[in-house]
Design a protein around this motif. Structure first.
Motif, PDB file in Angstrom:
ATOM      1  N   TYR A   1      59.993  12.633  -3.817  1.00 30.02           N
ATOM      2  CA  TYR A   1      60.436  13.672  -2.887  1.00 30.02           C
ATOM      3  C   TYR A   1      59.523  13.687  -1.668  1.00 30.02           C
ATOM      4  CZ  TYR A   1      62.858  15.516  -7.011  1.00 30.02           C
ATOM      5  OH  TYR A   1      63.647  15.657  -8.134  1.00 30.02           O
TER       6      TYR A   1
ATOM      7  N   ALA B   1      65.067  14.992  -1.732  1.00 31.27           N
ATOM      8  CA  ALA B   1      64.905  13.984  -2.770  1.00 31.27           C
ATOM      9  C   ALA B   1      65.099  12.608  -2.141  1.00 31.27           C
ATOM     10  CB  ALA B   1      65.920  14.217  -3.878  1.00 31.27           C
TER      11      ALA B   1
ATOM     12  N   CYS C   1      62.202  20.317   1.569  1.00 27.19           N
ATOM     13  CA  CYS C   1      62.030  19.198   0.655  1.00 27.19           C
ATOM     14  C   CYS C   1      63.338  18.435   0.489  1.00 27.19           C
ATOM     15  CB  CYS C   1      61.569  19.689  -0.722  1.00 27.19           C
ATOM     16  SG  CYS C   1      59.932  20.453  -0.728  1.00 27.19           S
TER      17      CYS C   1
ATOM     18  N   GLN D   1      64.809  19.980  -5.518  1.00 24.46           N
ATOM     19  CA  GLN D   1      63.963  20.088  -4.331  1.00 24.46           C
ATOM     20  C   GLN D   1      63.741  21.534  -3.903  1.00 24.46           C
ATOM     21  OE1 GLN D   1      66.745  18.150  -4.530  1.00 24.46           O
ATOM     22  NE2 GLN D   1      67.929  18.185  -2.625  1.00 24.46           N
TER      23      GLN D   1
ATOM     24  N   CYS E   1      58.297  16.656   1.017  1.00 22.93           N
ATOM     25  CA  CYS E   1      58.281  18.061   1.427  1.00 22.93           C
ATOM     26  C   CYS E   1      57.518  18.140   2.734  1.00 22.93           C
ATOM     27  CB  CYS E   1      57.627  18.938   0.354  1.00 22.93           C
ATOM     28  SG  CYS E   1      58.579  19.066  -1.173  1.00 22.93           S
TER      29      CYS E   1
END
Length: 224
Positions: free
Chosen positions: A204, A214, A212, A29, A206
Motif C-alpha cells: 500500500y 492498494a 491510502c 486501505q 499512504c
C-alpha cells in the motif's frame, strides 16, 4: 435452545471472520489510513527516514484499527531509542528503526534492513514480532519506499527481498506500507522492485494527505 444473546454472538463471530477478512485476510486501505496517521504522529523522528512495524490482536483490526494497544509504547520512549546509537526500538508488539551508520564507511544499514535482516533473518526483530502472534494484524510501515540500490536489489548484500518471505507464513492480515518514493528513485521506474515486495506481502501507499491506495500488479506505476 440457544439463547438470543449467544446466537447473536455466534452470528457476529462468523460474519467477522468470513466477511471482514475473507480468504485473503488483507487490510482495507481505509482501515490503514488512520493507523498510519497514528504511527506518524506518535513515532516519526522529524522528517527523517524510519521504519516501524506492529502486530495487533486480530480483534482490534475490524472496520477501524484500534490503536489503544500501542499506548504501552510512548512516542518519546520510541523516539529516544531511534535517536540513540543503536537506532532501534524493540517491543513485544511494536518495533522501529532508523538508518544506522556502518563504522568507518559512508554507508548506512537502512531501517528496513535493520528490522528484517539483523543479526540474521531468522533472529531479526521482525521475525520475532511475527512469531509473537501468528494470527495478528501486522503492518510494516516505512516512510520512504525501499530503495532500489540496496533494499530491493535482487541478490544485494543489504537487500530485504528474501527476508520478506517471512510474511508468507503469517496467517493474519498484513500490509507493507510506504508514504513517499525515496528521493533518489524519483526519476526511476521502480515498479519492478515494488513487484518483488507485492509478491510477498500486500503493498500500500499512504501519502502525506493520509490517502491510502492498494498497490496491485495493474497499478504499480500509479503507486509511484
Amino acid at each position: 435452545m440457544v439463547c438470543a444473546g449467544v446466537l447473536r454472538g455466534l452470528i457476529l463471530f462468523c460474519l467477522f471472520f468470513s466477511g471482514v477478512w475473507g480468504v485473503e485476510k488483507t487490510l482495507d486501505q481505509n482501515t490503514l489510513a488512520p493507523a498510519i496517521k497514528f504511527l506518524r504522529q506518535n513515532y516519526q523522528p522529524g522528517q527523517n527516514q524510519y521504519a516501524i512495524a506492529f502486530n495487533a490482536p486480530v480483534d482490534k483490526c475490524a472496520d477501524y484499527l484500534d490503536n489503544n494497544f500501542l499506548n504501552r509504547y510512548p512516542g518519546r520512549t520510541v523516539k529516544n531509542a531511534l535517536n540513540s546509537a543503536g537506532r532501534l526500538y524493540k517491543g513485544q508488539k511494536l518495533i522501529a528503526a532508523r538508518p544506522k551508520p556502518i563504522p568507518d564507511t559512508k554507508v548506512n544499514q537502512h531501517s528496513e534492513y535493520l528490522l528484517m535482516n539483523v543479526p540474521s533473518v531468522d533472529t531479526s526483530p521482525m521475525k520475532e514480532l511475527l512469531g509473537n502472534d501468528n494470527t495478528g494484524c501486522v503492518v510494516f510501515y516505512t516512510y520512504n519506499s525501499p530503495c532500489t540500490s540496496t533494499c530491493t536489489k535482487p541478490g544485494g548484500c543489504y537487500s530485504i527481498i528474501q527476508a520478506l518471505d517471512m510474511f508468507k507464513d503469517h496467517k493474519g492480515p498484513k500490509a507493507f506500507v510506504f508514504t513517499q518514493v525515496w528521493k533518489y528513485d524519483c526519476d526511476k521506474d521502480i515498479s519492478t522492485n515494488l513487484k518483488e515486495v507485492l509478491e510477498r506481502v500486500p503493498l500500500y501507499r499512504c501519502k502525506d494527505n493520509n490517502n491510502c491506495v492498494a498497490c496491485t500488479a495493474n497499478n504499480l506505476k500509479d503507486c509511484m
